[in-house]
Each structure stands twice: as structure tokens, then as C-alpha cells.
Design an enzyme around this catalytic site. Structure first.
Site, PDB file in Angstrom:
ATOM      1  N   SER A 167       0.816  -1.211   0.000  1.00  0.00           N
ATOM      2  CA  SER A 167       0.000   0.000   0.000  1.00  0.00           C
ATOM      3  C   SER A 167       0.844   1.253   0.000  1.00  0.00           C
ATOM      4  CB  SER A 167      -0.844   0.037   1.277  1.00  0.00           C
ATOM      5  OG  SER A 167      -1.795  -0.965   1.279  1.00  0.00           O
ATOM      6  N   HIS A 174      -0.972  -2.712  -7.284  1.00  0.00           N
ATOM      7  CA  HIS A 174      -1.722  -2.364  -6.084  1.00  0.00           C
ATOM      8  C   HIS A 174      -3.229  -2.447  -6.341  1.00  0.00           C
ATOM      9  CE1 HIS A 174      -2.803   0.935  -2.933  1.00  0.00           C
ATOM     10  NE2 HIS A 174      -2.889  -0.266  -2.410  1.00  0.00           N
ATOM     11  N   GLU A 192      -3.517   0.150  -9.285  1.00  0.00           N
ATOM     12  CA  GLU A 192      -2.434   1.134  -9.472  1.00  0.00           C
ATOM     13  C   GLU A 192      -1.189   0.355  -9.863  1.00  0.00           C
ATOM     14  OE1 GLU A 192      -1.752   4.945  -6.708  1.00  0.00           O
ATOM     15  OE2 GLU A 192      -2.453   3.260  -5.575  1.00  0.00           O
ATOM     16  N   ASN A 235      -3.489   6.033  -1.735  1.00  0.00           N
ATOM     17  CA  ASN A 235      -3.283   6.110  -0.282  1.00  0.00           C
ATOM     18  C   ASN A 235      -2.634   7.410   0.165  1.00  0.00           C
ATOM     19  OD1 ASN A 235      -4.551   3.716   0.242  1.00  0.00           O
ATOM     20  ND2 ASN A 235      -2.691   2.498  -0.042  1.00  0.00           N
TER      21      ASN A 235
HETATM   22  C1  LIG Z   1      -5.606   0.545   1.664  1.00  0.00           C
HETATM   23  C2  LIG Z   1      -5.204   0.388   0.245  1.00  0.00           C
HETATM   24  O1  LIG Z   1      -4.021   0.073   0.005  1.00  0.00           O
HETATM   25  C3  LIG Z   1      -6.092   0.665  -0.901  1.00  0.00           C
HETATM   26  C4  LIG Z   1      -7.540   0.416  -0.721  1.00  0.00           C
HETATM   27  O2  LIG Z   1      -8.048  -0.625  -1.021  1.00  0.00           O
HETATM   28  S1  LIG Z   1      -8.389   1.660  -0.008  1.00  0.00           S
HETATM   29  C5  LIG Z   1     -10.040   1.051   0.097  1.00  0.00           C
HETATM   30  C6  LIG Z   1     -10.763   1.206  -1.200  1.00  0.00           C
HETATM   31  N1  LIG Z   1     -12.102   0.726  -1.030  1.00  0.00           N
HETATM   32  C7  LIG Z   1     -13.128   1.529  -0.734  1.00  0.00           C
HETATM   33  O3  LIG Z   1     -12.979   2.731  -0.628  1.00  0.00           O
HETATM   34  C8  LIG Z   1     -14.433   0.823  -0.521  1.00  0.00           C
HETATM   35  C9  LIG Z   1     -15.524   1.773  -0.105  1.00  0.00           C
HETATM   36  N2  LIG Z   1     -16.757   1.038   0.061  1.00  0.00           N
HETATM   37  C10 LIG Z   1     -17.557   0.681  -0.999  1.00  0.00           C
HETATM   38  O4  LIG Z   1     -17.258   1.008  -2.141  1.00  0.00           O
HETATM   39  C11 LIG Z   1     -18.785  -0.099  -0.684  1.00  0.00           C
HETATM   40  O5  LIG Z   1     -19.146   0.118   0.661  1.00  0.00           O
HETATM   41  C12 LIG Z   1     -18.622  -1.655  -0.944  1.00  0.00           C
HETATM   42  C13 LIG Z   1     -18.437  -1.874  -2.444  1.00  0.00           C
HETATM   43  C14 LIG Z   1     -17.473  -2.258  -0.177  1.00  0.00           C
HETATM   44  C15 LIG Z   1     -19.881  -2.355  -0.478  1.00  0.00           C
HETATM   45  O6  LIG Z   1     -20.971  -1.723  -1.061  1.00  0.00           O
HETATM   46  P1  LIG Z   1     -22.451  -1.806  -0.445  1.00  0.00           P
HETATM   47  O7  LIG Z   1     -23.333  -1.122  -1.400  1.00  0.00           O
HETATM   48  O8  LIG Z   1     -22.457  -1.373   0.970  1.00  0.00           O
HETATM   49  O9  LIG Z   1     -22.689  -3.312  -0.291  1.00  0.00           O
HETATM   50  P2  LIG Z   1     -23.429  -4.281  -1.215  1.00  0.00           P
HETATM   51  O10 LIG Z   1     -24.639  -3.667  -1.846  1.00  0.00           O
HETATM   52  O11 LIG Z   1     -23.608  -5.471  -0.346  1.00  0.00           O
HETATM   53  O12 LIG Z   1     -22.315  -4.565  -2.320  1.00  0.00           O
HETATM   54  C16 LIG Z   1     -22.186  -3.840  -3.538  1.00  0.00           C
HETATM   55  C17 LIG Z   1     -21.637  -4.791  -4.543  1.00  0.00           C
HETATM   56  O13 LIG Z   1     -20.351  -5.275  -4.149  1.00  0.00           O
HETATM   57  C18 LIG Z   1     -20.372  -6.713  -3.980  1.00  0.00           C
HETATM   58  N3  LIG Z   1     -19.480  -7.001  -2.852  1.00  0.00           N
HETATM   59  C19 LIG Z   1     -19.439  -6.348  -1.674  1.00  0.00           C
HETATM   60  N4  LIG Z   1     -18.417  -6.800  -0.931  1.00  0.00           N
HETATM   61  C20 LIG Z   1     -17.816  -7.787  -1.661  1.00  0.00           C
HETATM   62  C21 LIG Z   1     -16.702  -8.633  -1.445  1.00  0.00           C
HETATM   63  N5  LIG Z   1     -15.986  -8.579  -0.323  1.00  0.00           N
HETATM   64  N6  LIG Z   1     -16.364  -9.490  -2.415  1.00  0.00           N
HETATM   65  C22 LIG Z   1     -17.063  -9.583  -3.545  1.00  0.00           C
HETATM   66  N7  LIG Z   1     -18.127  -8.788  -3.812  1.00  0.00           N
HETATM   67  C23 LIG Z   1     -18.499  -7.911  -2.872  1.00  0.00           C
HETATM   68  C24 LIG Z   1     -21.812  -7.043  -3.756  1.00  0.00           C
HETATM   69  O14 LIG Z   1     -22.116  -8.365  -4.173  1.00  0.00           O
HETATM   70  C25 LIG Z   1     -22.505  -6.031  -4.656  1.00  0.00           C
HETATM   71  O15 LIG Z   1     -22.464  -6.443  -6.024  1.00  0.00           O
HETATM   72  P3  LIG Z   1     -23.480  -5.855  -7.153  1.00  0.00           P
HETATM   73  O16 LIG Z   1     -23.118  -4.410  -7.341  1.00  0.00           O
HETATM   74  O17 LIG Z   1     -23.173  -6.696  -8.335  1.00  0.00           O
HETATM   75  O18 LIG Z   1     -24.851  -6.009  -6.620  1.00  0.00           O
HETATM   76  N1  LIG Z   2      -6.452  -4.008   3.507  1.00  0.00           N
HETATM   77  C1  LIG Z   2      -6.520  -3.240   2.428  1.00  0.00           C
HETATM   78  O1  LIG Z   2      -7.529  -2.527   2.230  1.00  0.00           O
HETATM   79  C2  LIG Z   2      -5.410  -3.213   1.440  1.00  0.00           C
HETATM   80  C3  LIG Z   2      -4.178  -3.766   1.742  1.00  0.00           C
HETATM   81  N2  LIG Z   2      -3.174  -3.751   0.812  1.00  0.00           N
HETATM   82  C4  LIG Z   2      -1.885  -4.337   1.097  1.00  0.00           C
HETATM   83  O2  LIG Z   2      -1.989  -5.740   0.895  1.00  0.00           O
HETATM   84  C5  LIG Z   2      -1.115  -6.429   1.805  1.00  0.00           C
HETATM   85  C6  LIG Z   2      -1.935  -7.400   2.633  1.00  0.00           C
HETATM   86  O3  LIG Z   2      -2.921  -6.692   3.342  1.00  0.00           O
HETATM   87  P1  LIG Z   2      -4.203  -7.427   3.947  1.00  0.00           P
HETATM   88  O4  LIG Z   2      -4.610  -8.536   3.058  1.00  0.00           O
HETATM   89  O5  LIG Z   2      -5.168  -6.369   4.291  1.00  0.00           O
HETATM   90  O6  LIG Z   2      -3.575  -7.999   5.295  1.00  0.00           O
HETATM   91  P2  LIG Z   2      -4.070  -9.222   6.194  1.00  0.00           P
HETATM   92  O7  LIG Z   2      -3.571  -8.934   7.565  1.00  0.00           O
HETATM   93  O8  LIG Z   2      -5.532  -9.446   5.972  1.00  0.00           O
HETATM   94  O9  LIG Z   2      -3.306 -10.464   5.537  1.00  0.00           O
HETATM   95  C7  LIG Z   2      -1.931 -10.614   5.516  1.00  0.00           C
HETATM   96  C8  LIG Z   2      -1.647 -12.104   5.410  1.00  0.00           C
HETATM   97  O10 LIG Z   2      -0.249 -12.301   5.153  1.00  0.00           O
HETATM   98  C9  LIG Z   2       0.178 -13.362   5.973  1.00  0.00           C
HETATM   99  N3  LIG Z   2       1.621 -13.352   6.158  1.00  0.00           N
HETATM  100  C10 LIG Z   2       2.351 -12.662   7.075  1.00  0.00           C
HETATM  101  N4  LIG Z   2       3.661 -12.962   6.928  1.00  0.00           N
HETATM  102  C11 LIG Z   2       3.754 -13.851   5.906  1.00  0.00           C
HETATM  103  C12 LIG Z   2       4.822 -14.543   5.295  1.00  0.00           C
HETATM  104  N5  LIG Z   2       6.069 -14.371   5.714  1.00  0.00           N
HETATM  105  N6  LIG Z   2       4.568 -15.392   4.267  1.00  0.00           N
HETATM  106  C13 LIG Z   2       3.304 -15.587   3.839  1.00  0.00           C
HETATM  107  N7  LIG Z   2       2.233 -14.973   4.395  1.00  0.00           N
HETATM  108  C14 LIG Z   2       2.460 -14.094   5.408  1.00  0.00           C
HETATM  109  C15 LIG Z   2      -0.603 -13.148   7.255  1.00  0.00           C
HETATM  110  O11 LIG Z   2      -0.552 -14.310   8.072  1.00  0.00           O
HETATM  111  P3  LIG Z   2      -0.719 -14.137   9.691  1.00  0.00           P
HETATM  112  O12 LIG Z   2      -2.098 -13.626   9.907  1.00  0.00           O
HETATM  113  O13 LIG Z   2      -0.478 -15.516  10.196  1.00  0.00           O
HETATM  114  O14 LIG Z   2       0.345 -13.134  10.106  1.00  0.00           O
HETATM  115  C16 LIG Z   2      -1.985 -12.850   6.699  1.00  0.00           C
HETATM  116  O15 LIG Z   2      -2.692 -14.054   6.400  1.00  0.00           O
HETATM  117  C17 LIG Z   2      -0.406  -5.334   2.624  1.00  0.00           C
HETATM  118  O16 LIG Z   2       0.798  -5.004   2.003  1.00  0.00           O
HETATM  119  C18 LIG Z   2      -1.400  -4.178   2.537  1.00  0.00           C
HETATM  120  O17 LIG Z   2      -0.786  -2.931   2.724  1.00  0.00           O
HETATM  121  C19 LIG Z   2      -3.356  -3.220  -0.445  1.00  0.00           C
HETATM  122  C20 LIG Z   2      -4.569  -2.702  -0.808  1.00  0.00           C
HETATM  123  C21 LIG Z   2      -5.689  -2.605   0.134  1.00  0.00           C
END
Ligand SMILES: CC(=O)CC(=O)SCCNC(=O)CCNC(=O)[C@H](O)C(C)(C)COP(=O)(O)OP(=O)(O)OC[C@H]1O[C@@H](n2cnc3c(N)ncnc32)[C@H](O)[C@@H]1OP(=O)(O)O
Ligand SMILES: NC(=O)C1=CN([C@@H]2O[C@H](COP(=O)(O)OP(=O)(O)OC[C@H]3O[C@@H](n4cnc5c(N)ncnc54)[C@H](OP(=O)(O)O)[C@@H]3O)[C@@H](O)[C@H]2O)C=CC1
Length: 292
Positions: free
Chosen positions: A120, A141, A153, A191
């Protein structure tokens, strides 16, 4: 590597299971590896549940679901990845963890195989430099939840080759995603913008500007966000949000990125969000109850 025909995924958490899900639906054989066998079992159950959801909504037929599930194999040893054309690392957002993974996996891979990280925030050039193949190393990403979110990304390190970039962009498109190219600066594009917003919401909570419910309602109804920032932080994982803020703080050298002390406290308490059952909301009750 002209055309990627098989995918390995390391880390079977929320992102790893989503990446395996979309790769298998794209017709690719997938090997999913995690150190924790329980995480692998949970990931397979989650993928099946999420595919069922797609079947129920009419977006996928049951035969295609079964075929996709049949393309996923799992393992607890890196050796299971030795034949993959690309390995996408999606383990915990901790640099030492990722570096140790790249060291052990690159020794096993074909020389032409590509290594990608779903990090991330951690600089791709720095991760690449620690491997035997910086020209075949890239940031790929995905966004959470992977089966739903359209974006991938793509981040080139300083040494990433054009051939690697083209192969990974084509793979993302085959998985049904749209790509955006980000330069290799801390936390890239999504992010860089999103996580400081979540951190600011936590700071506002700490200062008592609003409670959890008010802050989330304000941003959902006042800015049309699908989730409030605290709900989204819980969804991403507060440990991941804190790790990203720390990379931004250190990498930009600017105090405006300092993590909110309340975010640090939640992570220290183990209140990591949905995956831990508790964060800014308590998920043991329905509907989830704010913890402040
Ligand atoms: C941290 C990082 O490194 C980067 C990141 O990822 S940052 C996070 C980016 N993500 C976001 O910002 C998510 C923001 N949230 C949302 O967009 C919405 O709340 C959400 C899509 C997660 C759920 O939407 P919702 O309207 O509340 O739920 P819901 O109506 O049940 O689901 C919408 C759709 O997504 C699907 N869905 C929801 N969660 C799902 C999952 N985990 N897996 C598969 N499908 C899923 C549903 O089946 C539904 O599909 P249709 O459009 O075909 O009907
Ligand atoms: N959460 C998010 O919304 C997003 C996350 N990311 C990135 O994706 C990556 C994973 O995040 P996320 O899935 O949320 O994290 P989780 O905590 O859900 O999952 C991480 C997994 O990796 C496992 N793990 C840790 N160390 C090792 C290893 N040495 N070898 C193999 N597996 C290992 C963990 O096991 P254990 O639990 O046993 O430690 C766990 O099952 C991170 O780099 C995060 O920044 C990117 C986009 C969105």
C-alpha cells in the site's frame, strides 16, 4: 515474459484472497501461499462465499464459479510457487516481512518470472533493490474489496523494464481492472490522498469534534462517500492504515503526516478493525456498535 499464464499469490489475508479470486475468474491457474494453514482455509471459504454472491446477483454462472475454484491450489511453502509466471506478494504491510519473502521466493522462481508487490505504501525501488530481479519487479496495487473495485495502481521502480510493465498492465486488464500509473513516491496516489483523510478523521475523534457515528454520517451524507472514514479504516485494517501513515511520515519528512495518537492506541490494543472483530466499531453485535 510476454504473456502471463499462471499466478502465485503470497499472503492469504483479505487482499490475497481477492487477488486469487479475480485471477482464477480470469482463467488463470493460481497458487495461494501463506505461512498460516488456517488463513488458507479461511481464504478459500471467503472466495467461495464471494463467488456465490456473484452467482446470486447473476454476474457469474455456477459452472464458471466451480471451474474458477478448481484453478486455485494452496500451500504453506514458497516452493509451491516455483512454476509461476508472476508472484504477487500480499503479505502484512511490514518491510522486513516483505524483504524476507522476496529473498526466499526469488531463489525458487524461473529467471524470467515477474515479482510484484501489492504494498500500500512501501517504495517499490527499495523493495526491488533487495531482490535478484529489479527489472522484473513492480508494484501491482489492488483495491479492497478486490472483486468489486475497478482500479489497479501500477508502480514502476527505477529499474522496472517496459516489458514487465506491459505484461502486468495486460494481466490487470485480463482480470477486468482499469489501471492508473503512479510514480514511486510514498503511498503512491490512492493512499497518499485517502489514508491522511482517515487519519484526520481519527484525530477529529480524538479531539472530540464528533463521535464515531457523527464523523461517519457526516462524510457519508455530506460528501457522498460509500463508507464513513472510520468504517473504512476498520475495513482496510487499522494496522495497515498506521503502517501507511508511518511510511508517509518518514518518506515525506513532513509532520503533516504524523499518525494520530488515537490510531496508534487502537492498534496497540489489537483493535485492528473488522478482521479483529473490533476497531472503531465492535463487530460482535449487529449492527456494529461504535467503540467511542
Ligand atoms: C488501503 C489500500 O491500500 C487501498 C484500498 O483498497 S483503499 C479502500 C478502497 N475501497 C473503498 O474505498 C471501498 C468503499 N466502500 C464501498 O465502495 C462499498 O461500501 C462496498 C463496495 C465495499 C460495499 O458496497 P455496499 O453497497 O455497501 O454493499 P453491497 O450492496 O452489499 O455490495 C455492492 C456490490 O459489491 C459486492 N461485494 C461487496 N463486498 C464484496 C466482497 N468482499 N467481495 C465480492 N463482492 C463484494 C456485492 O455483491 C454487490 O455487487 P453488485 O453491485 O453486483 O450487486
Ligand atoms: N487491507 C486493504 O484494504 C489493502 C491492503 N493492501 C496491502 O496488501 C497487503 C496485505 O494486506 P491485507 O490482506 O489487508 O492484510 P491481512 O492482515 O488481511 O493479511 C496478511 C496475510 O499475510 C500473511 N503473512 C504474514 N507474513 C507472511 C509470510 N512471511 N509469508 C506468507 N504470508 C504471510 C498473514 O498471516 P498471519 O495472519 O499468520 O500473520 C496474513 O494471512 C499489505 O501489504 C497491505 O498494505 C493493499 C490494498 C488494500
Amino acid at each position: 515474459m510476454a504473456d502471463i499464464q499462471s499466478v502465485g499469490v503470497i499472503g492469504a489475508g483479505q487482499m490475497g484472497n481477492g487477488i486469487a479470486h479475480v485471477a482464477a475468474l480470469a482463467g488463470l491457474p493460481v497458487v495461494l501461499v501463506d505461512v498460516n494453514p488456517a488463513a488458507l482455509e479461511k481464504a478459500l471459504a471467503t472466495i467461495a462465499k464471494n463467488m456465490d454472491r456473484q452467482v446470486a446477483k447473476g454476474g457469474l454462472d455456477a459452472a464458471a464459479k466451480d471451474a474458477a475454484l478448481g484453478r486455485i491450489t494452496t500451500g504453506t511453502e514458497m516452493a509451491a510457487l516455483d512454476a509461476c509466471d508472476i508472484v504477487i506478494e500480499a503479505a502484512t504491510e511490514r518491510e522486513e516481512t516483505k524483504l524476507a519473502i522476496f529473498k526466499s521466493v526469488s531463489a525458487l522462481l524461473k529467471p524470467e518470472a515477474i515479482l510484484a508487490s501489492n504494498t500500500s505504501s512501501i517504495p517499490i525501488t527499495r523493495l526491488a533493490a533487495a531482490t535478484d530481479r529489479p527489472e522484473r519487479f513492480i508494484g501491482m496495487h489492488f483495491m479492497n474489496p478486490v472483486p468489486v473495485m475497478k482500479l489497479v495502481e501500477i508502480i514502476r521502480g527505477i529499474a522496472t523494464s517496459e516489458e514487465t510493465f506491459a505484461a502486468v498492465a495486460a494481466l490487470a486488464e485480463r482480470m477486468g481492472k482499469t489501471t492508473a500509473v503512479a510514480q514511486d513516491y510514498p503511498a503512491f496516489i490512492v493512499n497518499r490522498v485517502l489514508i491522511p483523510m482517515i487519519n484526520e478523521a481519527v484525530q477529529a475523534l480524538q479531539e472530540g469534534v464528533g463521535d464515531v457515528r457523527s464523523i461517519d454520517a457526516a462524510m457519508k451524507l455530506g460528501a457522498n462517500h460509500p463508507m464513513g472514514p472510520l468504517e473504512l479504516g476498520d475495513f482496510i485494517g487499522l494496522d495497515t492504515c498506521l503502517a501507511i501513515m508511518r511510511v508517509l511520515h518518514e518518506g515525506m519528512g513532513d509532520s503533516k503526516y504524523r499518525p494520530s495518537p488515537l490510531l496508534v492506541k487502537y492498534v496497540e490494543a489489537g483493535w485492528l478493525g473488522r478482521k479483529a472483530g473490533k476497531g472503531f466499531y465492535d463487530y460482535a453485535v449487529t449492527p456494529p456498535k461504535p467503540t467511542r
